[in-house]
Every structure is written in C-alpha cells, then in structure tokens.
Motif scaffolding. Sequence first.
Motif, PDB file in Angstrom:
ATOM      1  N   ASN A  58      18.977  54.345  49.957  1.00 34.60           N
ATOM      2  CA  ASN A  58      19.379  52.950  49.790  1.00 34.60           C
ATOM      3  C   ASN A  58      20.738  52.844  49.108  1.00 34.60           C
ATOM      4  N   ALA A  59      21.005  53.746  48.156  1.00 28.43           N
ATOM      5  CA  ALA A  59      22.299  53.744  47.484  1.00 28.43           C
ATOM      6  C   ALA A  59      23.416  54.085  48.470  1.00 28.43           C
ATOM      7  N   SER A  60      23.176  55.025  49.376  1.00 25.17           N
ATOM      8  CA  SER A  60      24.182  55.388  50.371  1.00 25.17           C
ATOM      9  C   SER A  60      24.435  54.255  51.355  1.00 25.17           C
ATOM     10  N   ILE A  61      23.379  53.568  51.752  1.00 25.17           N
ATOM     11  CA  ILE A  61      23.538  52.421  52.650  1.00 25.17           C
ATOM     12  C   ILE A  61      24.372  51.334  51.979  1.00 25.17           C
ATOM     13  N   GLU A  62      24.192  51.173  50.682  1.00 22.93           N
ATOM     14  CA  GLU A  62      24.996  50.200  49.944  1.00 22.93           C
ATOM     15  C   GLU A  62      26.467  50.623  49.896  1.00 22.93           C
ATOM     16  N   LEU A  63      26.721  51.930  49.804  1.00 27.19           N
ATOM     17  CA  LEU A  63      28.101  52.420  49.820  1.00 27.19           C
ATOM     18  C   LEU A  63      28.777  52.137  51.157  1.00 27.19           C
ATOM     19  N   ILE A  64      28.008  52.206  52.239  1.00 23.19           N
ATOM     20  CA  ILE A  64      28.549  51.860  53.557  1.00 23.19           C
ATOM     21  C   ILE A  64      29.054  50.420  53.548  1.00 23.19           C
ATOM     22  N   HIS A 102      30.010  48.733  50.901  1.00 24.21           N
ATOM     23  CA  HIS A 102      31.185  48.673  50.031  1.00 24.21           C
ATOM     24  C   HIS A 102      32.446  49.139  50.765  1.00 24.21           C
ATOM     25  N   GLN A 103      32.300  50.183  51.584  1.00 23.91           N
ATOM     26  CA  GLN A 103      33.456  50.705  52.307  1.00 23.91           C
ATOM     27  C   GLN A 103      33.996  49.666  53.293  1.00 23.91           C
ATOM     28  N   LYS A 104      33.117  48.962  53.970  1.00 25.55           N
ATOM     29  CA  LYS A 104      33.552  47.918  54.910  1.00 25.55           C
ATOM     30  C   LYS A 104      34.314  46.815  54.179  1.00 25.55           C
ATOM     31  N   LYS A 105      33.822  46.425  53.017  1.00 28.48           N
ATOM     32  CA  LYS A 105      34.503  45.387  52.247  1.00 28.48           C
ATOM     33  C   LYS A 105      35.833  45.892  51.693  1.00 28.48           C
ATOM     34  N   GLU A 106      35.879  47.148  51.275  1.00 32.90           N
ATOM     35  CA  GLU A 106      37.084  47.700  50.657  1.00 32.90           C
ATOM     36  C   GLU A 106      38.232  47.781  51.647  1.00 32.90           C
ATOM     37  N   TRP A 107      37.936  48.000  52.926  1.00 33.71           N
ATOM     38  CA  TRP A 107      38.979  48.111  53.942  1.00 33.71           C
ATOM     39  C   TRP A 107      39.657  46.778  54.237  1.00 33.71           C
TER      40      TRP A 107
END
Length: 246
Positions: free
Chosen positions: A95-101, A103-108
Amino acid sequence: MATLTAVLMIPVAEAPYLIEFIQRAGTTLIGISVSTIVNLMILPPHFSRMVAEKNEVLFSQSGRLLLEKIAEIVESGESRNYTRKRFSDMQRQLNASIELISHQKKEWKYHRYSDKDMMFFTYQKEQLYALERIIYHTHSLFMVKDDDFILFPEKQEVVSRAAHSIANVLEQKSRSIPMSHYTIIEQLDQTFRQVQLEWPETNESAYHHHFSGEVIILYVLLSIHDVLEELEQIHEQYDRELPDSY
C-alpha cells in the motif's frame, strides 16, 4: 501540530508579540521557500526509484512467504501467527508503494521529465500491480482452514517443487522463467485437473463447499505462475524499448 507549537512558544516571547510573530513567521516562511526550491529545482524527489527498491524487496519477501506458507501446509498442516504477521507487513508495504506511485504522478506536474523517466516509471508500476496480484493470490492460502491442509505425499512433492520454482523466479531481477519451471507447472496443472475430478460435485451435507482445500492451494500456485509469465513479458518489453530512449 503547528498551532499547538505556536501556542506553547507564546510564554517564552522575548520581544513584543507583534515583532516576535513577524520574526518567527518570517523564518518559517524562509524555511518553507528554501525547501520548496530545493524540491523543485535542485533535488526533486524520485519516487520511481523508491518504488523500484521496494519492488525488489517485496518480490523476495513474497517468494519466501510463499515457501513458508507451503511448508506449513505440507509439513505441519496448521497456520502460524508468524506468517500471518509477515503477510500483513507485506500488505502495508504494498500500500505504501502504491501511494508512492500517486506521489510520482503529482510530482511530475511541477517539473519536466524525459521519456526514459516515464518508461522506468511505467515499468515499475506494472511490476507493482503484478506484485499486488501475487499477494492477493497468496492471501487465499491464509483463508483455507487448517483442516483442509491435508495433502497426499505425491501431491505434497508437486506443490513443494512448484513453490520453490516460483520463489526462485521471484528472486531473479530478470524474472526469466527456465524450462524446468514449465515442466513443474505442467505436473502441477495435471494434479489440479485430477483433484478437480476427484472432488464430488454433489454432497448431502448442508455445508458442502464447491472448492476443496487442495483445489484452492493448487489454483493459487497456478495463478501466481500466470503472473510470472506476465512479469517476464513486461521485463522483455522494457529491455527492448530501453535502448531507443537514449
């Protein structure tokens, strides 16, 4: 928390409250501004790399957990709290890794990215979703009652060999599947079909189950194998397209 901190700092104000407020608000604003500039321009966060590192850990852990759970089924015939805790920990990491995905979309949205970055992100995301399915299938083993763990010796050997072969593939970064693995899976598939034929279609009991514990165990291993084949294709496609991005 910020409000609580501000309230606690009021009694130790050394200057008039207005000046103290301006000073503290100014230093806080400077800190936020500097950290924002660093994140946007100097050292932007690389969530894709964090996902990649977590993926490798989860692949290894999922293989080891599968072996431990199959060992419980084959050897002791009962489940232990230790493996359940390990599985719950894996779910939290997933679940933590899915949340990082996310975050990456928002960061771009805040800085440019290359085709290579996008390809790497897509590759890790597809692996993560494949991991999610592996963990989902493994969860079914924890739902089988201990009474249904009984397997005949010839089936125990097939199940154990399949679990070890699956774990070995999960340990490899290339996710390549050797021919020996397909031979084991073919035996597993034959055992699965045989067990299905042996399981009675009707039963006088009011609590008749349509799937025996044996069927569920064999089905889980075959389902994980299907995911392994998809992972192999994902990796091969990434290797083919990667040189074109340079």
